[in-house]
Design an enzyme around this catalytic site. Structure first.
Site, PDB file in Angstrom:
ATOM      1  N   GLY A  79      -9.081  -7.437  -1.702  1.00 31.24           N
ATOM      2  CA  GLY A  79      -8.020  -6.442  -1.872  1.00 31.24           C
ATOM      3  C   GLY A  79      -7.475  -6.554  -3.288  1.00 31.24           C
ATOM      4  N   TYR A 126       7.508 -14.638  -3.480  1.00 28.61           N
ATOM      5  CA  TYR A 126       6.580 -15.756  -3.729  1.00 28.61           C
ATOM      6  C   TYR A 126       6.837 -16.470  -5.041  1.00 28.61           C
ATOM      7  CZ  TYR A 126       3.449 -12.743  -0.848  1.00 28.61           C
ATOM      8  OH  TYR A 126       2.889 -11.948   0.099  1.00 28.61           O
ATOM      9  N   TYR A 144      -0.193  -5.252  -3.788  1.00 27.53           N
ATOM     10  CA  TYR A 144       0.967  -5.798  -3.074  1.00 27.53           C
ATOM     11  C   TYR A 144       2.302  -5.479  -3.756  1.00 27.53           C
ATOM     12  CZ  TYR A 144      -2.821  -8.170  -0.715  1.00 27.53           C
ATOM     13  OH  TYR A 144      -3.978  -8.426  -0.039  1.00 27.53           O
ATOM     14  N   CYS A 179      20.913  -5.060  -5.379  1.00 26.94           N
ATOM     15  CA  CYS A 179      22.089  -5.915  -5.225  1.00 26.94           C
ATOM     16  C   CYS A 179      21.688  -7.243  -4.611  1.00 26.94           C
ATOM     17  CB  CYS A 179      23.126  -5.207  -4.371  1.00 26.94           C
ATOM     18  SG  CYS A 179      23.631  -3.670  -5.110  1.00 26.94           S
ATOM     19  N   GLU A 180      20.916  -8.013  -5.350  1.00 29.69           N
ATOM     20  CA  GLU A 180      20.401  -9.319  -4.921  1.00 29.69           C
ATOM     21  C   GLU A 180      20.277 -10.157  -6.184  1.00 29.69           C
ATOM     22  OE1 GLU A 180      19.041 -10.837  -2.075  1.00 29.69           O
ATOM     23  OE2 GLU A 180      19.858  -9.172  -0.904  1.00 29.69           O
TER      24      GLU A 180
HETATM   25  C1  LIG Z   1      -5.153  -9.990   3.055  1.00 28.57           C
HETATM   26  C2  LIG Z   1      -6.506 -10.098   3.542  1.00 28.57           C
HETATM   27  C3  LIG Z   1      -7.588  -9.776   2.729  1.00 28.57           C
HETATM   28  C4  LIG Z   1      -7.429  -9.402   1.291  1.00 28.57           C
HETATM   29  O1  LIG Z   1      -6.888 -10.445   0.566  1.00 28.57           O
HETATM   30  P1  LIG Z   1      -6.839 -10.362  -1.033  1.00 28.57           P
HETATM   31  O2  LIG Z   1      -6.205 -11.629  -1.439  1.00 28.57           O
HETATM   32  O3  LIG Z   1      -5.986  -9.185  -1.364  1.00 28.57           O
HETATM   33  O4  LIG Z   1      -8.222 -10.202  -1.523  1.00 28.57           O
HETATM   34  C5  LIG Z   1      -8.848  -9.828   3.280  1.00 28.57           C
HETATM   35  N1  LIG Z   1      -9.036 -10.196   4.562  1.00 28.57           N
HETATM   36  C6  LIG Z   1      -8.014 -10.520   5.362  1.00 28.57           C
HETATM   37  C7  LIG Z   1      -8.285 -10.941   6.749  1.00 28.57           C
HETATM   38  C8  LIG Z   1      -6.719 -10.496   4.894  1.00 28.57           C
HETATM   39  O5  LIG Z   1      -5.719 -10.853   5.699  1.00 28.57           O
END
Ligand SMILES: *Cc1c(COP(=O)(O)O)cnc(C)c1O
Length: 462
Positions: free
Chosen positions: A300, A341, A404, A375-376
């Site tokens: 992702g 994070y 994200y 407001c944090e």
């Molecule tokens: C979040 C997630 C991904 C993608 O993670 P990235 O760090 O964005 O590559 C892939 N598979 C599962 C099961 C996830 O929960």
């Protein structure tokens, strides 16, 4: 200025980012012009960087692995019909984790059989949606889900193909909130008695077909080793299951490849990961005498993070004895990662460090805190940024915000979510309109009984 082209997940800025007389540009579009046209804050996604990352995954795995392979885009990183469609056009399947993400993938025109339905707590409605759409695979996280899926598939007379999510018991060195492969993780089924029971239930489930295993160890991982360990765990299980006549036809090693958020970050390249994983699985199969399964990865972040940046308007500069801050017109509502994070980001003045539009330097560089408007106290985008004074009218660009940020954005303080444009070859296309106040109010309901027919007694009087 020379452009340093590294592969996209190792650079902080998009591949097409350049600095010239009009300040920073991405995809041939000056960021200043984009904000003049689309408003601020603005998410900007570089098409070339997405294409480069997605292609690197598809081609990398295809050349390193002699069996069939598929890259699934984990759409939770950035879920939007335009973005999902663009990535699908590059040959990737899509992974969704909710009914909303499934609806988005389908609205983007992605064929259901290229969609994998992940999610550790799918509701009955979501299971029905997946069955009705005919998603290619259900990724099953737990034993109850097997029962629920079988019951609902039987009720509607449908078949579902299943990958089981395994908790491999692997420690990946990343933030504890995004580590998912260790033994205490809430995700997946542990090998051993739990997996045996899951397989028994699957075999007894007439409407479910076991296809294989998925092992995802975490996110923002800077080391290839955990992926190879996951491959080993998966192949050991595959060898065991082969002996029980339950062939693992598909092996999915999850997502999680890290990206650079600062110049100091040095993640493996996509090519390094796909080469290592492809080779390890091919050799691991040979050693164990297993046929090659279809090999899948689910990136992702590594597909979209570096492609994205967020442009903010600086609203004010504030100096106290203790710190000097730039206050911007967005923050944790459009990017909660620093608050969530302690995520670290790099930023630049849109006009560059040399002053407005490249002319005179606008003052010596010093350390600034870039703070948001929510407001944090925790709404700080960058704790320590080395910047020149940019003045209250200038703009700031935060790099590496493609993953994200929009997908975790909120309407906290009733801020509207920003617009998002995809840029390439000097063209900018809107893929997400800026929300309006009407959008914010659309779902509010004002019950009539809250509106007094006669004025209420004055509660404030003593
Ligand atoms: C979040 C997630 C991904 C993608 O993670 P990235 O760090 O964005 O590559 C892939 N598979 C599962 C099961 C996830 O929960």
């Amino acid at each position: 200025m020379a452009i340093v082209r590294t592969t996209c997940n190792q650079a902080v800025r998009p591949l097409t980012a350049t600095f010239g007389s009009r300040g920073w540009s991405v995809g041939g579009c000056a960021l200043d012009d984009l904000v003049d046209r689309f408003g601020s804050p603005l998410y900007v996604m570089d098409e070339a960087t997405i294409v480069s990352a997605a292609s690197a995954f598809v081609l990398g795995l295809r050349s390193a692995y002699p069996g069939p392979s598929e890259i699934l885009y984990a759409s939770k990183a950035l879920c939007n019909t335009g973005i999902n469609r663009l990535i699908h056009e590059l040959g990737l399947g899509t992974e969704v984790v909710s009914g909303g993400e499934l609806a988005t993938a389908l609205a983007a025109g992605i064929p259901a059989d290229r969609i994998v339905f992940q999610g550790n707590a799918k509701s009955p409605d979501e299971i029905d949606l997946g069955l009705e759409a005919g998603v290619g695979r259900f990724m099953v996280d737990n034993l109850d889900e097997i029962e629920a899926l079988q019951a609902r598939a039987a009720a509607s007379g449908r078949q579902a193909r299943i990958l089981l999510r395994i908790n491999p018991g692997i420690e990946a060195h990343t933030h504890e909130f995004i580590r998912t492969g260790h033994v205490q993780s809430k995700f997946g089924i542990r090998p051993g008695a739990a997996l045996d029971y899951a397989l028994e239930r699957l075999e007894a489930s007439r409407n479910l077909e076991f296809m294989g295993l998925q092992l995802h160890v975490g996110s923002q991982i800077f080391d290839i080793t955990p992926f190879l360990e996951a491959a080993d765990v998966g192949l050991d299980l595959a060898a065991e299951l082969a002996g029980r006549n339950l062939p693992v036809r598909e092996l999915d090693l999850g997502g999680g490849l890290g990206v650079a958020y600062t110049e100091a970050d040095d993640p493996p390249s996509i090519a390094d990961l796909t080469a290592a994983v492809g080779k390890a699985v091919a050799q691991g199969c040979e050693r164990r005498g297993l046929p090659l399964p279809k090999l899948m990865l689910e990136p992702g972040r590594a597909i979209v993070a570096t492609a994205g940046c967020t442009v903010y308007q600086v609203v004010a500069e504030k100096r106290t004895h203790e710190r000097q801050s730039l206050l911007v017109d967005g923050g944790m509502a459009d990017n909660p990662r620093p608050a969530l994070y302690d995520a670290v980001y790099s930023c630049d003045p849109v006009a560059g460090r040399m002053g407005n539009r490249g002319d005179a330097p606008s003052g010596a560089e010093s350390t600034w805190t870039v703070a948001g408007k929510a407001c944090e106290e925790g709404d700080v985008l960058v704790k320590e940024a080395t910047l020149p004074s940019v003045g209250g009218k200038r703009r700031l660009v935060l790099w590496t915000t493609g993953a994200y940020c929009f997908s975790m954005a909120s309407n906290y303080n009733r801020l509207v979510r920003p617009a998002m444009v995809v840029v390439g070859d000097g063209q900018a296309d809107l893929v997400r309109e800026r929300e309006s106040f009407e959008d914010l109010l659309a779902h509010d309901r004002l019950p009539l009984r809250f509106i007094s027919p006669s004025p209420r007694p004055d509660l404030a009087s003593p």
